[in-house]
Design a protein around this motif. Sequence first.
Motif, PDB file in Angstrom:
ATOM      1  N   THR A 218       0.829  -1.206   0.000  1.00 48.29           N
ATOM      2  CA  THR A 218       0.000   0.000   0.000  1.00 48.29           C
ATOM      3  C   THR A 218       0.865   1.258   0.000  1.00 48.29           C
ATOM      4  OG1 THR A 218      -1.733  -1.181   1.219  1.00 48.29           O
ATOM      5  CG2 THR A 218      -1.858   1.213   1.180  1.00 48.29           C
ATOM      6  N   VAL A 290     -11.958 -13.541  -7.542  1.00 46.67           N
ATOM      7  CA  VAL A 290     -11.054 -12.623  -6.836  1.00 46.67           C
ATOM      8  C   VAL A 290     -10.334 -11.716  -7.832  1.00 46.67           C
ATOM      9  CG1 VAL A 290      -8.976 -12.480  -5.407  1.00 46.67           C
ATOM     10  CG2 VAL A 290     -10.754 -14.129  -4.845  1.00 46.67           C
ATOM     11  N   TYR A 291      -9.846 -12.310  -8.930  1.00 42.75           N
ATOM     12  CA  TYR A 291      -9.177 -11.501  -9.949  1.00 42.75           C
ATOM     13  C   TYR A 291     -10.132 -10.436 -10.495  1.00 42.75           C
ATOM     14  CZ  TYR A 291      -5.754 -15.323 -10.012  1.00 42.75           C
ATOM     15  OH  TYR A 291      -4.823 -16.266  -9.652  1.00 42.75           O
ATOM     16  N   PHE A 294     -10.680  -7.662  -8.004  1.00 48.39           N
ATOM     17  CA  PHE A 294      -9.533  -6.757  -7.948  1.00 48.39           C
ATOM     18  C   PHE A 294      -9.606  -5.739  -9.085  1.00 48.39           C
ATOM     19  CE2 PHE A 294      -5.259  -5.268  -8.640  1.00 48.39           C
ATOM     20  CZ  PHE A 294      -4.713  -5.187  -7.366  1.00 48.39           C
ATOM     21  N   ALA A 298     -10.207  -1.726  -8.623  1.00 46.33           N
ATOM     22  CA  ALA A 298      -9.120  -0.884  -9.131  1.00 46.33           C
ATOM     23  C   ALA A 298      -9.652   0.126 -10.150  1.00 46.33           C
ATOM     24  CB  ALA A 298      -8.021  -1.743  -9.756  1.00 46.33           C
ATOM     25  N   ARG A 418     -12.236 -10.583   0.847  1.00 46.92           N
ATOM     26  CA  ARG A 418     -12.862  -9.424   0.214  1.00 46.92           C
ATOM     27  C   ARG A 418     -12.223  -8.122   0.696  1.00 46.92           C
ATOM     28  NH1 ARG A 418     -17.842  -6.338   2.642  1.00 46.92           N
ATOM     29  NH2 ARG A 418     -18.371  -4.888   0.980  1.00 46.92           N
ATOM     30  N   THR A 420      -9.241  -7.592   2.087  1.00 46.69           N
ATOM     31  CA  THR A 420      -7.859  -7.458   1.625  1.00 46.69           C
ATOM     32  C   THR A 420      -7.815  -7.073   0.157  1.00 46.69           C
ATOM     33  OG1 THR A 420      -7.146  -9.131   3.228  1.00 46.69           O
ATOM     34  CG2 THR A 420      -5.649  -8.647   1.420  1.00 46.69           C
ATOM     35  N   THR A 421      -8.607  -7.774  -0.659  1.00 48.38           N
ATOM     36  CA  THR A 421      -8.615  -7.509  -2.102  1.00 48.38           C
ATOM     37  C   THR A 421      -9.077  -6.092  -2.402  1.00 48.38           C
ATOM     38  OG1 THR A 421      -9.089  -9.844  -2.561  1.00 48.38           O
ATOM     39  CG2 THR A 421      -9.526  -8.276  -4.324  1.00 48.38           C
ATOM     40  N   GLN A 422     -10.167  -5.651  -1.767  1.00 51.58           N
ATOM     41  CA  GLN A 422     -10.708  -4.325  -2.063  1.00 51.58           C
ATOM     42  C   GLN A 422      -9.767  -3.216  -1.629  1.00 51.58           C
ATOM     43  OE1 GLN A 422     -14.675  -4.196  -0.373  1.00 51.58           O
ATOM     44  NE2 GLN A 422     -15.585  -4.890  -2.274  1.00 51.58           N
ATOM     45  N   LEU A 424      -6.463  -3.364  -1.146  1.00 58.36           N
ATOM     46  CA  LEU A 424      -5.253  -3.370  -1.962  1.00 58.36           C
ATOM     47  C   LEU A 424      -5.543  -2.870  -3.376  1.00 58.36           C
ATOM     48  CD1 LEU A 424      -2.258  -4.007  -2.049  1.00 58.36           C
ATOM     49  CD2 LEU A 424      -2.834  -6.371  -2.667  1.00 58.36           C
ATOM     50  N   ALA A 425      -6.668  -3.312  -3.948  1.00 60.79           N
ATOM     51  CA  ALA A 425      -7.032  -2.878  -5.298  1.00 60.79           C
ATOM     52  C   ALA A 425      -7.291  -1.385  -5.347  1.00 60.79           C
ATOM     53  CB  ALA A 425      -8.263  -3.647  -5.776  1.00 60.79           C
ATOM     54  N   SER A 426      -7.914  -0.851  -4.304  1.00 59.60           N
ATOM     55  CA  SER A 426      -8.183   0.580  -4.252  1.00 59.60           C
ATOM     56  C   SER A 426      -6.887   1.376  -4.235  1.00 59.60           C
ATOM     57  CB  SER A 426      -9.017   0.911  -3.009  1.00 59.60           C
ATOM     58  OG  SER A 426      -9.314   2.284  -2.957  1.00 59.60           O
TER      59      SER A 426
END
Length: 539
Positions: A218, A290-291, A294, A298, A418, A420-422, A424-426
Amino acid sequence: MSSTTSSTEAELKRSWAPMVGLFLAQVLMSFNVAALPISLGGMVEDFGVPPTTVSSTIVVYGLAVAALVMTGAKLGARIGWVLIFRVVVALFAISSLMMIFSRTVGWAIGGQVVAGACAAIIVPALVALIAENYRGEQQATAVGSLGSARAFSGVSAFLIGGTLGTLVGWRPVFLVTLVLAILVFVLSFRLRSDKGNPGIKIDLVASALIGASIVLLTLGFNNLNAWGILSATDNAPFSLGALSPAPVFVVLGVVFGQLFFMRTRARMRAGREPLVDLSVLSNPTERSAVYAMFIIVAMEAAVNFTVPTYIQVVQGRTPFDTSLAMMPFNLTVFITATLIVRFYNRFSPRAIALFSFALTTAALIWLSFVVTNNWETFPTIIGLIVFGIGQGALVTLVFNVLVTAVPKKLAGDVGSLRGTTQNLASAVGTAVMGAVLVTVLSTGVTTAVNEHPELPEELVAQVSLDNINFISNDELGKVLAETTATDEQISAAVELNEEQRLRTLRLGFLILAGLSAVAALPASRLPRYRPEEIPDPSK
């Protein structure tokens, strides 16, 4: 047979009262996040510190959520989801009080650390409690409401926060989060109770590894612009030779992430309790979801960065103006995320995802051609609405696929995945889009300056025009007014900068369209089951 199924479904249907509390819990977190940027100006004035210091409130919240969400999921499963949900909601109320009565920026930063730590448990708790309290079609609707709650919060935070911040001040904005936390706490007593499992062990080493990975990733992505993509800038806290710490942090984050997965797989092979059960990613369907999640988040983060940057920085308008400009997009996401569940009984997740990604791709290509320096044009609004339809459908769909694909006992793991993915993607979406836009703008301005007959080298040397960032025409004019530039040269420079900004914005939308088109690959691997073959989430 059908009558038996219908009667069974009727028996399983529950009151929506518990879901109101869960919906408001999502609103609570999202409103808090949206309220922070609105409050920055007021906090800078109150505390007498630079904006970069106050912006730490946003950074520490996101870091706390992303770093602790997997550990939070295990705590919930160990203690019991209802009990820990009530505790952290009460702590969230305390964090709001810390914001309201803070006398230094340190108290505000501390308040957001508390809020982020609470959100790290609320995020997986929402998924686990939905799985505990609802089944079948009700569960799909409940999952969809979480996506719509995020969009609803974005709209309401800008409108309510912008109004309060303008008329009263920034502190009353957090009275809203305080009231929301109290309401959620009261409504939590309608939730179905669970006792938890004290025998669950928390892998502290894995927790440290994933926490370090998320923090480094991050910080690395978020500071690509400020610290330098490769070479260290003057704003970098340190440098490794001439190398920027941002890419180093990204690489180290990937390394710690791989160590986390290696340790987790080793514990699962040994029959020991992992921090997160990787069986939620055991087949291509779940990994594809998940992909896709992401990429969706993003893209949303990139648009939410690009549009406000253009409206507030380039056009020099207020956050309230930004909220009005973004309202077509946010309202469309909210409505679509709520209504898309009605199509689950007609179309497969794969069909909905491919159609939705086609919409987002077409909308972004459209925006790249129609966007102008006047943002509120009808073609631009149409593009945002179409993009919002695809975005709202996708956010709800892929989350629902993950929830329904795993047993109820793994709902907390899905929630932590969810979160973690959101987060990190943000961070990645915002940072990468910012780095791309600034790089493209700098390259475009440099080329145009060198080719422009009215901008001599000595003028460029005075203002570093080829290194300029996104600024308004008025700000650029003020900078040039302090040089030897003539009126004709100032007009030429302003016109050049305006042209290159618009070119950069359009190219940014085209890049996002390419990312959206690539997302068809994971979307094509989502389930193709027919309505009557939808898996039973209660198993």
